[in-house]
Scaffold this motif. Sequence first.
Motif, PDB file in Angstrom:
ATOM      1  N   SER A  41       0.831  -1.203   0.000  1.00  0.00           N
ATOM      2  CA  SER A  41       0.000   0.000   0.000  1.00  0.00           C
ATOM      3  C   SER A  41       0.861   1.246   0.000  1.00  0.00           C
ATOM      4  O   SER A  41       0.619   2.180  -0.746  1.00  0.00           O
ATOM      5  CB  SER A  41      -0.892   0.004   1.253  1.00  0.00           C
ATOM      6  N   GLY A  42       1.893   1.252   0.863  1.00  0.00           N
ATOM      7  CA  GLY A  42       2.740   2.426   0.986  1.00  0.00           C
ATOM      8  C   GLY A  42       3.969   2.336   0.101  1.00  0.00           C
ATOM      9  O   GLY A  42       4.230   3.222  -0.710  1.00  0.00           O
ATOM     10  N   ARG A  43       4.703   1.264   0.249  1.00  0.00           N
ATOM     11  CA  ARG A  43       5.899   1.062  -0.556  1.00  0.00           C
ATOM     12  C   ARG A  43       5.522   0.839  -2.012  1.00  0.00           C
ATOM     13  O   ARG A  43       4.434   0.332  -2.299  1.00  0.00           O
ATOM     14  CB  ARG A  43       6.635  -0.199  -0.120  1.00  0.00           C
ATOM     15  N   PRO A  44       6.445   1.178  -2.936  1.00  0.00           N
ATOM     16  CA  PRO A  44       6.200   0.827  -4.343  1.00  0.00           C
ATOM     17  C   PRO A  44       6.167  -0.694  -4.489  1.00  0.00           C
ATOM     18  O   PRO A  44       6.918  -1.409  -3.834  1.00  0.00           O
ATOM     19  CB  PRO A  44       7.410   1.414  -5.066  1.00  0.00           C
ATOM     20  N   PRO A  52      -5.401   1.676  -0.806  1.00  0.00           N
ATOM     21  CA  PRO A  52      -4.332   0.685  -0.765  1.00  0.00           C
ATOM     22  C   PRO A  52      -3.456   0.749  -2.013  1.00  0.00           C
ATOM     23  O   PRO A  52      -3.805   0.242  -3.074  1.00  0.00           O
ATOM     24  CB  PRO A  52      -5.081  -0.653  -0.689  1.00  0.00           C
ATOM     25  N   GLY A  53      -2.345   1.466  -1.920  1.00  0.00           N
ATOM     26  CA  GLY A  53      -1.418   1.547  -3.036  1.00  0.00           C
ATOM     27  C   GLY A  53      -2.040   2.135  -4.274  1.00  0.00           C
ATOM     28  O   GLY A  53      -2.694   3.176  -4.250  1.00  0.00           O
ATOM     29  N   SER A  54      -1.846   1.427  -5.392  1.00  0.00           N
ATOM     30  CA  SER A  54      -2.352   1.903  -6.683  1.00  0.00           C
ATOM     31  C   SER A  54      -3.803   1.547  -6.921  1.00  0.00           C
ATOM     32  O   SER A  54      -4.330   1.792  -8.008  1.00  0.00           O
ATOM     33  CB  SER A  54      -1.524   1.274  -7.820  1.00  0.00           C
ATOM     34  N   THR A  55      -4.438   0.960  -5.947  1.00  0.00           N
ATOM     35  CA  THR A  55      -5.824   0.537  -6.143  1.00  0.00           C
ATOM     36  C   THR A  55      -6.779   1.679  -5.820  1.00  0.00           C
ATOM     37  O   THR A  55      -6.361   2.788  -5.518  1.00  0.00           O
ATOM     38  CB  THR A  55      -6.150  -0.690  -5.278  1.00  0.00           C
ATOM     39  N   ASN A  56      -8.064   1.373  -5.845  1.00  0.00           N
ATOM     40  CA  ASN A  56      -9.080   2.405  -5.645  1.00  0.00           C
ATOM     41  C   ASN A  56      -9.077   2.958  -4.226  1.00  0.00           C
ATOM     42  O   ASN A  56      -8.873   2.223  -3.257  1.00  0.00           O
ATOM     43  CB  ASN A  56     -10.475   1.834  -5.919  1.00  0.00           C
ATOM     44  N   SER A  94     -13.801   9.511  -6.285  1.00  0.00           N
ATOM     45  CA  SER A  94     -13.673   9.646  -7.736  1.00  0.00           C
ATOM     46  C   SER A  94     -12.457  10.475  -8.116  1.00  0.00           C
ATOM     47  O   SER A  94     -11.864  10.275  -9.175  1.00  0.00           O
ATOM     48  CB  SER A  94     -14.949  10.247  -8.332  1.00  0.00           C
ATOM     49  N   PHE A  95     -12.076  11.410  -7.231  1.00  0.00           N
ATOM     50  CA  PHE A  95     -10.865  12.195  -7.515  1.00  0.00           C
ATOM     51  C   PHE A  95      -9.671  11.273  -7.701  1.00  0.00           C
ATOM     52  O   PHE A  95      -8.831  11.475  -8.581  1.00  0.00           O
ATOM     53  CB  PHE A  95     -10.601  13.174  -6.362  1.00  0.00           C
ATOM     54  N   TRP A  96      -9.578  10.244  -6.872  1.00  0.00           N
ATOM     55  CA  TRP A  96      -8.416   9.355  -6.893  1.00  0.00           C
ATOM     56  C   TRP A  96      -8.574   8.213  -7.892  1.00  0.00           C
ATOM     57  O   TRP A  96      -7.573   7.644  -8.348  1.00  0.00           O
ATOM     58  CB  TRP A  96      -8.195   8.769  -5.492  1.00  0.00           C
ATOM     59  N   ASN A  97      -9.814   7.867  -8.214  1.00  0.00           N
ATOM     60  CA  ASN A  97     -10.053   6.629  -8.958  1.00  0.00           C
ATOM     61  C   ASN A  97     -10.310   6.815 -10.446  1.00  0.00           C
ATOM     62  O   ASN A  97     -10.100   5.895 -11.225  1.00  0.00           O
ATOM     63  CB  ASN A  97     -11.252   5.881  -8.350  1.00  0.00           C
ATOM     64  N   ASN A  98     -10.812   7.975 -10.824  1.00  0.00           N
ATOM     65  CA  ASN A  98     -11.302   8.107 -12.195  1.00  0.00           C
ATOM     66  C   ASN A  98     -10.226   8.411 -13.229  1.00  0.00           C
ATOM     67  O   ASN A  98     -10.457   8.246 -14.421  1.00  0.00           O
ATOM     68  CB  ASN A  98     -12.393   9.191 -12.264  1.00  0.00           C
ATOM     69  N   CYS A  99      -9.086   8.858 -12.771  1.00  0.00           N
ATOM     70  CA  CYS A  99      -8.002   9.154 -13.704  1.00  0.00           C
ATOM     71  C   CYS A  99      -6.908   8.117 -13.482  1.00  0.00           C
ATOM     72  O   CYS A  99      -6.411   7.950 -12.364  1.00  0.00           O
ATOM     73  CB  CYS A  99      -7.471  10.565 -13.465  1.00  0.00           C
ATOM     74  N   LYS A 100      -6.488   7.447 -14.543  1.00  0.00           N
ATOM     75  CA  LYS A 100      -5.526   6.352 -14.410  1.00  0.00           C
ATOM     76  C   LYS A 100      -4.198   6.847 -13.815  1.00  0.00           C
ATOM     77  O   LYS A 100      -3.583   6.171 -12.991  1.00  0.00           O
ATOM     78  CB  LYS A 100      -5.282   5.707 -15.773  1.00  0.00           C
ATOM     79  N   THR A 101      -3.763   8.024 -14.251  1.00  0.00           N
ATOM     80  CA  THR A 101      -2.488   8.572 -13.759  1.00  0.00           C
ATOM     81  C   THR A 101      -2.548   8.801 -12.254  1.00  0.00           C
ATOM     82  O   THR A 101      -1.623   8.440 -11.518  1.00  0.00           O
ATOM     83  CB  THR A 101      -2.177   9.905 -14.461  1.00  0.00           C
ATOM     84  N   PHE A 153     -11.837 -11.727  -8.437  1.00  0.00           N
ATOM     85  CA  PHE A 153     -11.333 -11.509  -7.084  1.00  0.00           C
ATOM     86  C   PHE A 153     -11.248 -10.002  -6.843  1.00  0.00           C
ATOM     87  O   PHE A 153     -11.042  -9.230  -7.772  1.00  0.00           O
ATOM     88  CB  PHE A 153      -9.953 -12.158  -6.896  1.00  0.00           C
ATOM     89  N   PRO A 154     -11.409  -9.572  -5.565  1.00  0.00           N
ATOM     90  CA  PRO A 154     -11.269  -8.142  -5.277  1.00  0.00           C
ATOM     91  C   PRO A 154      -9.826  -7.714  -5.527  1.00  0.00           C
ATOM     92  O   PRO A 154      -8.902  -8.449  -5.211  1.00  0.00           O
ATOM     93  CB  PRO A 154     -11.623  -8.018  -3.798  1.00  0.00           C
ATOM     94  N   ARG A 155      -9.652  -6.575  -6.105  1.00  0.00           N
ATOM     95  CA  ARG A 155      -8.309  -6.134  -6.459  1.00  0.00           C
ATOM     96  C   ARG A 155      -7.885  -4.877  -5.722  1.00  0.00           C
ATOM     97  O   ARG A 155      -6.890  -4.257  -6.051  1.00  0.00           O
ATOM     98  CB  ARG A 155      -8.229  -5.891  -7.966  1.00  0.00           C
ATOM     99  N   ASP A 156      -8.688  -4.490  -4.734  1.00  0.00           N
ATOM    100  CA  ASP A 156      -8.311  -3.258  -4.037  1.00  0.00           C
ATOM    101  C   ASP A 156      -8.282  -3.429  -2.531  1.00  0.00           C
ATOM    102  O   ASP A 156      -8.519  -2.498  -1.789  1.00  0.00           O
ATOM    103  CB  ASP A 156      -9.250  -2.114  -4.436  1.00  0.00           C
ATOM    104  N   ASN A 157      -7.976  -4.646  -2.081  1.00  0.00           N
ATOM    105  CA  ASN A 157      -7.809  -4.869  -0.648  1.00  0.00           C
ATOM    106  C   ASN A 157      -6.367  -4.629  -0.240  1.00  0.00           C
ATOM    107  O   ASN A 157      -5.480  -4.489  -1.080  1.00  0.00           O
ATOM    108  CB  ASN A 157      -8.202  -6.299  -0.284  1.00  0.00           C
ATOM    109  N   LEU A 158      -6.139  -4.599   1.065  1.00  0.00           N
ATOM    110  CA  LEU A 158      -4.771  -4.540   1.570  1.00  0.00           C
ATOM    111  C   LEU A 158      -4.144  -5.907   1.425  1.00  0.00           C
ATOM    112  O   LEU A 158      -4.796  -6.929   1.601  1.00  0.00           O
ATOM    113  CB  LEU A 158      -4.779  -4.137   3.051  1.00  0.00           C
TER     114      LEU A 158
END
Lengths: 119, 316
Positions: free
Chosen positions: A9-12, B274-278, B178-185, A41-46
């Motif tokens: 989540s935090g680290r690259p 969580p990271g690059s996710t939504n 939506s601010f964080w999720n709608n634009c891929k960049t 599968f969910p793709r946005d969990n921790l």
Amino acid sequence: MNIEVRIFSGRPNPTWRLSDQESLEFTGMLKKLNKSNVKEFPRDNLGYQGFLVMREQHDPGRFREVWVKGNIVLLEKDIRKAVYLDDNRRLEQWLLASGKTRIDTDLWELIKSETEKGN
Amino acid sequence: MIVIGVDIFSGRQNPRWVIDGREAQSILKMMASKRDIVSRIDRDYKGYEELGYRGIYIGLLSDDLTLEYDLPHHFMILNGSASQDSKDLEIGTRLVRGMIKYPLHGEEKANKAYRTKLSKLIETEMVKKVKQKAPPKIPHLPTVADGEDLKPISKKTKSMKKTSKACCYIELCSFNPSFWNNCKTIKQNNNCYNYATNRRTDTFAQPGRASGYYPYSMSCNPVKTAALSDGAHVRYDCFPSSEAPRYLIAMVVWPGVDYHWYRKHCEGFWGHKPGSTNAKNTDNNGNVIYDPSTCARGGYTDFCSYFYSCKSMVVS
């Protein structure tokens, strides 16, 4: 093709690039999979969310991204998505192996242990 | 005929007086020609709320005046929510000094000396309040109290005793995934720390990197030190209003592996990315997060601490 392990989540996240040969091999394995109606599968969990394989250049008609987690493979082609079943988790294991010499050993072992949890 | 009042007191009655004739017309003409000074008193009214001077009230006492001058039937000026430049302050000073000439409503026996003294007090307080650096007025960003009982250690006896509650003021913004999720960049290049501090940097921000404390091991204390190095404060170490927006954020750690952050929203729940996710407001079980210390977090088992972010925090 570029591989990103979606785990942090935090680290690259760890990333590496497949060679042309490896990319062909991966695409070949994809073609052997059967479509399935299983749930995505969910793709946005921790935590570990799988391997994300991305084509470097946009190639209309061919997949843009592939998510692999456990025995489920999610293929995104243009705006369409399709779910495939990989019973033996071959793709996930193959992707894991492709990163063994490309990333830090401890990190690779961590990813391996996460894949083995079957999350 | 108009009524002028000053909103300044808490216990005693605020001073009010009525003006008629040419003076009233002159005041209304002044307001009509400088409309940006007028602050409507309606459902969305926002002005100074602290103890002390809060603004000047002007009420029109006849219906023709609203038409003649195209002004609302009552409004405030110099109350912190409309124009408050030096010209506006001149207007306010003129109005406040005018109270010397007129009897105060409810205090008709108050003599001129009393009214002069009161007028000077109000003018001093008004100028002080209007001239102080105003905190940023951010729409849809309510300031709320964040507090609990404080149990400090007495320096002399080193004993624990209950005292008054600790309380800091923070800002809570609306959940806007939506601010964080709608634009891929944005989605790809901004992580949990970007989300918690509400700073889009497109650098996958790392605590401490902007302030020179990076890298570090993945456990509570080093990541906490990194965030403090960036300018965050631990909870109940208050930021002044000049540092608004001040968000309440929380940090957890996957021991030895990674960290994660959450931010509290005005809807009452916590959001995270969580990271690059939504960006989302649900945990790993799909439940809305009302308490980041107890929500489902996968491997991020260590709940470290709550913090406040602030305007001058550096994030990269």
